[in-house]
Design a protein around this motif. Sequence first.
Motif, PDB file in Angstrom:
ATOM      1  N   UNK A 101       5.805  11.529  -2.581  1.00 20.00           N
ATOM      2  CA  UNK A 101       6.923  11.020  -1.779  1.00 20.00           C
ATOM      3  C   UNK A 101       6.877   9.498  -1.716  1.00 20.00           C
ATOM      4  N   UNK A 102       6.094   8.902  -2.599  1.00 20.04           N
ATOM      5  CA  UNK A 102       5.955   7.452  -2.647  1.00 20.04           C
ATOM      6  C   UNK A 102       4.621   7.083  -3.256  1.00 20.04           C
ATOM      7  N   UNK A 107       3.798  -2.172   0.347  1.00 23.00           N
ATOM      8  CA  UNK A 107       5.003  -1.774   1.063  1.00 23.00           C
ATOM      9  C   UNK A 107       5.722  -3.013   1.554  1.00 23.00           C
ATOM     10  N   UNK A 108       6.994  -3.065   1.286  1.00 25.37           N
ATOM     11  CA  UNK A 108       7.834  -4.205   1.639  1.00 25.37           C
ATOM     12  C   UNK A 108       7.896  -4.382   3.147  1.00 25.37           C
ATOM     13  N   UNK A 112       0.041  -7.443   3.347  1.00 19.70           N
ATOM     14  CA  UNK A 112      -1.277  -6.845   3.196  1.00 19.70           C
ATOM     15  C   UNK A 112      -1.303  -5.338   3.327  1.00 19.70           C
ATOM     16  N   UNK A 113      -0.141  -4.699   3.338  1.00 20.16           N
ATOM     17  CA  UNK A 113      -0.043  -3.251   3.551  1.00 20.16           C
ATOM     18  C   UNK A 113       0.107  -2.549   2.212  1.00 20.16           C
ATOM     19  N   UNK A 129      -2.767   4.636   4.467  1.00 16.16           N
ATOM     20  CA  UNK A 129      -2.398   3.232   4.610  1.00 16.16           C
ATOM     21  C   UNK A 129      -3.638   2.351   4.640  1.00 16.16           C
ATOM     22  N   UNK A 130      -3.654   1.350   3.760  1.00 14.70           N
ATOM     23  CA  UNK A 130      -4.715   0.348   3.738  1.00 14.70           C
ATOM     24  C   UNK A 130      -4.098  -0.998   4.087  1.00 14.70           C
ATOM     25  N   UNK A 131      -4.757  -1.724   4.984  1.00 17.03           N
ATOM     26  CA  UNK A 131      -4.267  -3.047   5.399  1.00 17.03           C
ATOM     27  C   UNK A 131      -5.373  -4.059   5.114  1.00 17.03           C
ATOM     28  N   UNK A 132      -5.235  -4.786   4.002  1.00 23.95           N
ATOM     29  CA  UNK A 132      -6.295  -5.716   3.628  1.00 23.95           C
ATOM     30  C   UNK A 132      -6.353  -6.959   4.505  1.00 23.95           C
TER      31      UNK A 132
END
Length: 140
Positions: A101-102, A107-108, A112-113, A129-132
């Motif tokens: 589904x993606x 992600x826009x 950092x997402x 979800x990873x947030x660097x």
Amino acid sequence: MPRFPAMFDHTGIVVSDLARARTFYDAIGKPLGLVTADNGEQAFVFGKSKAEPIPYLWVGTLRPSYWAEGSRTGVNQMHVAFVATSKDAVHAFHAAGGTDHGAPGPREGAEGYYGAFLLDPDGNNIEAAFRDNLPYLRRS
């Protein structure tokens, strides 16, 4: 490194086939460091461990008492995003199965997402979800 505070205590979804759902959540849990555990004959929980039981996702075939009239499995699609500790974990999550589904990628609108989306067997939107830019989200 400070511990990331839980985003929720628990949430839950109703599924039509518990065995199929368990197979899906077992597969996606591995790259995210999450596990399933029995919660009666008609449900299981998905989370970190017995030592760290909250937050968790309840998954079952029972009709919840809080459902509004007319609700049924798959009609009230749910979205749950789980913390991934790296971009590699996002890719492993996406490769674990389910309906795409993606694809994994940035992600826009969120610096950092990096995330990926799968639909579980009942059409619920499940994300890793990873947030660097937020190092405290990484597990040591």
